[in-house]
Design an enzyme around this catalytic site. Structure first.
Site, PDB file in Angstrom:
ATOM      1  N   PRO A  10      45.584  29.927 -41.431  1.00 19.05           N
ATOM      2  CA  PRO A  10      44.681  30.855 -40.745  1.00 19.05           C
ATOM      3  C   PRO A  10      44.216  30.386 -39.376  1.00 19.05           C
ATOM      4  O   PRO A  10      43.909  29.207 -39.175  1.00 19.05           O
ATOM      5  CB  PRO A  10      43.497  30.981 -41.706  1.00 19.05           C
ATOM      6  CG  PRO A  10      43.627  29.860 -42.674  1.00 19.05           C
ATOM      7  CD  PRO A  10      45.088  29.524 -42.743  1.00 19.05           C
ATOM      8  N   ASN A  11      44.177  31.340 -38.479  1.00 23.24           N
ATOM      9  CA  ASN A  11      43.684  31.186 -37.100  1.00 23.24           C
ATOM     10  C   ASN A  11      44.665  30.473 -36.165  1.00 23.24           C
ATOM     11  O   ASN A  11      44.419  30.400 -34.970  1.00 23.24           O
ATOM     12  CB  ASN A  11      42.311  30.477 -37.063  1.00 23.24           C
ATOM     13  CG  ASN A  11      41.249  31.266 -37.811  1.00 23.24           C
ATOM     14  OD1 ASN A  11      40.995  32.416 -37.462  1.00 23.24           O
ATOM     15  ND2 ASN A  11      40.672  30.694 -38.840  1.00 23.24           N
ATOM     16  N   ARG A  18      42.111  29.918 -28.800  1.00 24.52           N
ATOM     17  CA  ARG A  18      41.096  29.392 -29.713  1.00 24.52           C
ATOM     18  C   ARG A  18      40.794  27.928 -29.389  1.00 24.52           C
ATOM     19  O   ARG A  18      41.666  27.075 -29.518  1.00 24.52           O
ATOM     20  CB  ARG A  18      41.628  29.486 -31.150  1.00 24.52           C
ATOM     21  CG  ARG A  18      40.767  28.799 -32.194  1.00 24.52           C
ATOM     22  CD  ARG A  18      41.556  28.620 -33.482  1.00 24.52           C
ATOM     23  NE  ARG A  18      40.747  27.998 -34.500  1.00 24.52           N
ATOM     24  CZ  ARG A  18      41.231  27.323 -35.535  1.00 24.52           C
ATOM     25  NH1 ARG A  18      42.541  27.206 -35.693  1.00 24.52           N
ATOM     26  NH2 ARG A  18      40.426  26.788 -36.409  1.00 24.52           N
ATOM     27  N   TYR A  23      42.553  22.437 -29.622  1.00 24.77           N
ATOM     28  CA  TYR A  23      43.896  22.760 -30.109  1.00 24.77           C
ATOM     29  C   TYR A  23      44.938  22.906 -28.991  1.00 24.77           C
ATOM     30  O   TYR A  23      46.101  23.176 -29.266  1.00 24.77           O
ATOM     31  CB  TYR A  23      43.848  24.033 -30.951  1.00 24.77           C
ATOM     32  CG  TYR A  23      42.958  23.889 -32.168  1.00 24.77           C
ATOM     33  CD1 TYR A  23      43.285  22.980 -33.179  1.00 24.77           C
ATOM     34  CD2 TYR A  23      41.775  24.624 -32.310  1.00 24.77           C
ATOM     35  CE1 TYR A  23      42.471  22.819 -34.289  1.00 24.77           C
ATOM     36  CE2 TYR A  23      40.955  24.481 -33.418  1.00 24.77           C
ATOM     37  CZ  TYR A  23      41.306  23.580 -34.402  1.00 24.77           C
ATOM     38  OH  TYR A  23      40.503  23.412 -35.495  1.00 24.77           O
ATOM     39  N   ASN A  74      50.887  23.226 -41.785  1.00 27.29           N
ATOM     40  CA  ASN A  74      49.531  23.092 -41.248  1.00 27.29           C
ATOM     41  C   ASN A  74      48.676  24.102 -42.004  1.00 27.29           C
ATOM     42  O   ASN A  74      48.679  25.288 -41.671  1.00 27.29           O
ATOM     43  CB  ASN A  74      49.474  23.349 -39.748  1.00 27.29           C
ATOM     44  CG  ASN A  74      48.084  23.061 -39.195  1.00 27.29           C
ATOM     45  OD1 ASN A  74      47.103  23.006 -39.949  1.00 27.29           O
ATOM     46  ND2 ASN A  74      47.985  22.868 -37.892  1.00 27.29           N
ATOM     47  N   ALA A  77      42.268  25.723 -42.112  1.00 30.00           N
ATOM     48  CA  ALA A  77      41.032  25.533 -42.898  1.00 30.00           C
ATOM     49  C   ALA A  77      41.307  25.446 -44.392  1.00 30.00           C
ATOM     50  O   ALA A  77      40.524  24.819 -45.136  1.00 30.00           O
ATOM     51  CB  ALA A  77      40.050  26.665 -42.600  1.00 30.00           C
ATOM     52  N   GLU A 101      52.305  17.395 -44.275  1.00 34.22           N
ATOM     53  CA  GLU A 101      51.076  18.043 -43.817  1.00 34.22           C
ATOM     54  C   GLU A 101      50.856  17.680 -42.349  1.00 34.22           C
ATOM     55  O   GLU A 101      50.962  16.498 -41.993  1.00 34.22           O
ATOM     56  CB  GLU A 101      49.893  17.545 -44.663  1.00 34.22           C
ATOM     57  CG  GLU A 101      48.538  18.075 -44.226  1.00 34.22           C
ATOM     58  CD  GLU A 101      47.375  17.385 -44.955  1.00 34.22           C
ATOM     59  OE1 GLU A 101      47.627  16.449 -45.746  1.00 34.22           O
ATOM     60  OE2 GLU A 101      46.230  17.788 -44.707  1.00 34.22           O
ATOM     61  N   HIS A 103      48.408  18.372 -38.671  1.00 32.09           N
ATOM     62  CA  HIS A 103      47.247  18.925 -37.978  1.00 32.09           C
ATOM     63  C   HIS A 103      47.374  18.627 -36.494  1.00 32.09           C
ATOM     64  O   HIS A 103      47.796  17.538 -36.116  1.00 32.09           O
ATOM     65  CB  HIS A 103      45.946  18.307 -38.513  1.00 32.09           C
ATOM     66  CG  HIS A 103      45.747  18.555 -39.968  1.00 32.09           C
ATOM     67  ND1 HIS A 103      45.328  19.765 -40.461  1.00 32.09           N
ATOM     68  CD2 HIS A 103      45.967  17.762 -41.039  1.00 32.09           C
ATOM     69  CE1 HIS A 103      45.291  19.708 -41.778  1.00 32.09           C
ATOM     70  NE2 HIS A 103      45.675  18.502 -42.165  1.00 32.09           N
ATOM     71  N   ARG A 110      36.299  14.668 -36.716  1.00 30.13           N
ATOM     72  CA  ARG A 110      35.535  15.901 -36.531  1.00 30.13           C
ATOM     73  C   ARG A 110      34.459  16.043 -37.624  1.00 30.13           C
ATOM     74  O   ARG A 110      34.034  15.049 -38.190  1.00 30.13           O
ATOM     75  CB  ARG A 110      36.513  17.089 -36.501  1.00 30.13           C
ATOM     76  CG  ARG A 110      37.554  16.936 -35.369  1.00 30.13           C
ATOM     77  CD  ARG A 110      38.523  18.087 -35.338  1.00 30.13           C
ATOM     78  NE  ARG A 110      37.848  19.353 -35.058  1.00 30.13           N
ATOM     79  CZ  ARG A 110      38.380  20.551 -35.300  1.00 30.13           C
ATOM     80  NH1 ARG A 110      39.601  20.638 -35.806  1.00 30.13           N
ATOM     81  NH2 ARG A 110      37.707  21.643 -35.016  1.00 30.13           N
TER      82      ARG A 110
HETATM   83  C1  DQA Z   1      43.664  22.116 -38.170  1.00 27.95           C
HETATM   84  C2  DQA Z   1      42.375  21.385 -38.564  1.00 27.95           C
HETATM   85  C3  DQA Z   1      41.562  22.215 -39.524  1.00 27.95           C
HETATM   86  O1  DQA Z   1      40.363  21.533 -39.870  1.00 27.95           O
HETATM   87  C4  DQA Z   1      41.195  23.536 -38.905  1.00 27.95           C
HETATM   88  O2  DQA Z   1      40.514  24.354 -39.849  1.00 27.95           O
HETATM   89  C5  DQA Z   1      42.355  24.266 -38.314  1.00 27.95           C
HETATM   90  C6  DQA Z   1      43.395  23.509 -37.635  1.00 27.95           C
HETATM   91  C7  DQA Z   1      44.453  21.362 -37.070  1.00 27.95           C
HETATM   92  O3  DQA Z   1      45.619  21.682 -36.890  1.00 27.95           O
HETATM   93  O4  DQA Z   1      43.895  20.497 -36.391  1.00 27.95           O
HETATM   94  O5  DQA Z   1      42.393  25.493 -38.299  1.00 27.95           O
HETATM   95  O6  DQA Z   1      44.500  22.198 -39.324  1.00 27.95           O
END
Ligand code: DQA
Length: 151
Positions: A10-11, A18, A23, A74, A77, A101, A103, A110
């Site tokens: 998501p997002n 964003r 990011y 990835n 959240a 995994e 990020h 964070r």
């Molecule tokens: C994320 C880190 C997560 O905590 C966050 O909710 C994201 C992006 C990252 O790629 O740094 O949406 O996965």
């Protein structure tokens, strides 16, 4: 050819607009293009997908198992609380496939709620904190662990 699904939660479709200070300023479309280039260099057939929907991501992980496809994930959240995604990710690694995994940011630097990953314990490994480079490193790990970069 070794297949890899790169799945973004998501997002992440909002990349570029964003929180660019966290990011980066490149878009999801640019990530798709970059992943294709890295995949070609590594001898991997890479497909990138993004969804804000937990059930769609779970379905894609099932698809990976059923088609013997490795995964770079990835979970965004969902990383921090989705047991459904964790259980689906566990099926990938249990099937003997790689699940890396990734990020963009370093969640450990964070907020406290980002310090827990429910995915990490069932992943092959985790790459975090290198922006798009996290994906490049994850694809490289898949290539090395499957021997596909030698072909
Ligand atoms: C994320 C880190 C997560 O905590 C966050 O909710 C994201 C992006 C990252 O790629 O740094 O949406 O996965």
């Amino acid at each position: 050819m070794t297949r890899v699904l790169v799945l973004n939660g998501p997002n992440l479709g909002r990349l570029g607009s964003r929180e660019p200070e966290v990011y980066g300023s490149a878009s999801h479309a640019e990530l798709v293009a970059a992943a294709g280039v890295w995949g070609a260099e590594l001898g991997l057939e890479v497909q990138v997908r993004q969804s804000d929907d937990e059930s769609e991501l779970v379905g894609w992980l099932h698809e990976a198992v059923d088609t013997s496809t490795h995964v770079v994930l990835n979970p965004a959240a969902f990383t921090h609380y989705s047991y459904a995604l964790r259980d689906a990710a566990a099926q990938v690694t249990t099937a003997g496939l790689q699940l890396i995994e990734v990020h963009l940011s370093n969640p450990y630097a964070r907020e406290a709620f980002r310090h827990v990953s429910v995915i990490g314990p069932v992943a092959t490994g985790t790459v975090a904190g290198f922006g798009f480079g996290s994906y490049a490193l994850a694809l490289r790990a898949v290539a090395e662990r499957t021997g596909s970069h030698k072909h």
